[in-house]
Design an enzyme around this catalytic site. Structure first.
Site: not given
Ligand code: PEP
Ligand code: MG
Length: 538
Positions: A293, A329, A428, A451-452, A462
């Site tokens: 990240r 990323r 995502e 996650n997104d 979230r």
């Molecule tokens: C996600 O969204 O799953 C991801 C890996 O990126 P981040 O959690 O940094 O938004």
């Molecule tokens: Mg993300």
């Protein structure tokens, strides 16, 4: 003995003293003081503390991101020792009989204004530094200390909430656990706790007067026990020993392939937020880094990191990984990852707002600087580039066009880089899932950001702690989106992985393998456990 229950962001047991992270609210009131000597002594103590904090920040930055980036903390130390600055503060305390906070804040404002009006550009730039050291001094005077780097022993850090920018600044060796009164288990602070492999609890109604007290954090039961009795303490010490033993058993998984009994190989990679996390990746024997990240480099900085600073960080990670794949990323800020110097507007819906690749596509120079640094670093290892938050084909095409243009720029200057660098995207957004066939034609791999993807598929913020009950990453719609992405990738001959938190969910490891996943990237602390699960699978 008191017990407080919240929600676990990461499991495990921590035993130690509590340190309340006091954050200054930034307001400074003018107060009359009678004892000038006592006020000067208070000022001297705060100054000493600030200098120690800056030294710790310097040492940490030197280790994590190199000399060029660390230097600023030495400059701040020198500024704190500046005669004119100190005399101005002391004079005010002596002559006007005001509190030290007020004298520091006023002197800071006056000096910053003076610097800002100078002709010399370098001197003008120092205005922000003067403000910064004055804020640090005021925070220390108010008893904040602000930074975990000031702790002299590892502590259980208690705070109302922690922003990712605050979490990344913490000295990981000094934090046994995080406990926050607010916060969400899906936040980046929770993700950082997993990377650091420390128990973390959120939404714990722990009172304000616990500073310095002995405590136990139980990540399994999501509780904090303050002032435990002897018997409880002994029980938890024994449990902690057992945990250590369990981890030792998992060490047997080191050096083994991640392969099912029927012979399917899965790439098991680690997620990192900075150079310092590579140690966890190596310690847990990951086959590569599936998500670096990069925005945490920006979050740690007080201004845009230069191309050179970024290059040094990416190069270091690539070199440490010695030929193993490192997927970096590009900048993914916005939403909960806010950075002041980007001067982004306040938004009604930040999760749906100006974030990630959208910023890069609008602010070309920031994007090109990062791409130059990434390409230059690619000459030193197996780096791949990944674009976040893709929703449309044109976004990928524009990113690739910019990448090509930067490649030409470097070629014209004979700067070496990996010509066939692998390029992927994060899947995502539901839009990217639905057009995955078209996107797969443009890139070398997909990495699913669950996650997104969960946030956008279920339309649930979230970050919103009130909605955690509805944030179901196991929702059939999310699982179907993952399957659709993997299938589209395979139809076009590219690989698909998961780098969101769901990738480490033990309940889903088998499901993902059956779905055909090629790679799983997770907090390094989950790697050996997942390898064991995959090796036990038929
Ligand atoms: C996600 O969204 O799953 C991801 C890996 O990126 P981040 O959690 O940094 O938004
Ligand atoms: Mg993300």
């Amino acid at each position: 003995m008191e017990k407080y229950t919240g929600k676990a962001a990461y499991q495990g047991i921590a035993i130690g003293k509590i340190a309340e992270m006091v954050k200054s609210d930034g307001t400074v009131r003018r107060e009359h003081i009678d004892d000038v000597d006592a006020e000067l002594a208070r000022l001297a103590a705060a100054k000493e503390q600030a200098i120690d904090e800056l030294q710790a920040l310097y040492d940490k930055a030197l280790k994590d991101v190199g000399e060029a980036h660390a230097e600023i903390f030495q400059v701040h130390q020198m500024m704190l020792d500046d005669d004119d600055y100190n005399e101005s503060i002391e004079e005010m305390i002596k002559e006007q009989k005001v509190n030290a906070e007020f004298a520091v804040a006023t002197t800071g404002d006056n000096f910053a204004e003076m610097f800002a009006s100078m002709d010399d550009e370098y001197m003008r730039g120092r205005a922000a530094d003067i403000k910064d050291i004055s804020t640090r001094l005021v925070t220390d005077l108010q008893g904040g200390g602000g930074s975990a780097n000031a702790f002299t022993e590892p502590v259980i850090l208690v705070a109302d909430d922690l922003a990712p920018s605050e979490t990344v600044q913490l000295d990981k060796a000094m934090v046994l656990s995080f406990v926050t009164r607010a916060g969400s288990t899906n936040s980046h602070t929770a993700i950082l706790a997993r990377t650091m492999n420390i128990p973390a609890l959120v939404q714990v109604p722990i009172p304000k007067d616990v500073n310095g007290k002995m405590a136990i954090v139980d990540g399994m039961k999501s509780t904090v026990i303050v002032d435990p009795d002897e018997k409880t303490l002994a029980e938890y010490k024994a449990l902690q020993e057992k945990e250590i033993e369990k981890k030792k058993l998992l060490n047997e998984m080191k050096g083994k392939d991640t392969v099912t009994k029927s012979g399917r190989h899965i790439k098991l990679y680690g997620n990192i937020g900075g150079v310092g996390d590579v140690a966890y990746v190596l310690e847990n024997d990951a086959a590569g880094i599936g998500l670096f990240r990069s925005e945490f480099l920006y979050l740690q900085n007080e201004d845009y990191p230069t191309e050179e600073q970024q290059f040094q960080a990416y190069k270091k990670v690539a070199e440490l990984m010695a030929g193993k794949q490192v997927i970096i990323r590009t900048l993914d800020i916005g939403a909960d990852k806010q950075i002041d110097y980007f001067k982004l507007d306040k938004e009604e819906n930040p999760a749906l707002g100006f974030r990630a690749v959208r910023i890069c596509l609008e602010r070309d120079e920031i994007f090109r600087t990062q791409l130059r640094a990434l390409l230059r670093a690619s000459a030193f290892g197996n780096i791949a580039i990944m674009f976040p938050m893709i929703a449309s084909k044109w976004e990928v095409e524009t990113c690739l066009k910019t990448l090509e243009s930067v490649k030409h720029e470097l070629m014209a200057k004979d700067v070496p880089f990996k010509k066939d660098i692998s390029v992927g995207i994060m899947v995502e957004t539901p839009a990217s899932v639905l057009i995955a066939d078209e996107l797969a034609e443009l890139v070398d791999f997909f990495s699913i950001g669950t996650n997104d993807l969960t946030q956008y598929t279920l339309a649930i913020d979230r970050q919103n702690q009130k909605l955690e009950r509805f944030f179901d990453a196991h929702h059939p719609a999310v699982l179907k989106a993952i399957q659709m992405t993997i299938d589209a990738a395979h139809r076009h001959g590219i690989w698909a992985g998961i780098c969101g938190e769901l990738g480490a969910d033990p309940e889903l490891t088998e499901t993902f393998v059956k779905m055909g996943i090629d790679e799983l990237s997770m907090s390094p602390s989950s790697i050996l456990r997942t390898r064991k699960a995959i090796r036990d699978m038929d």
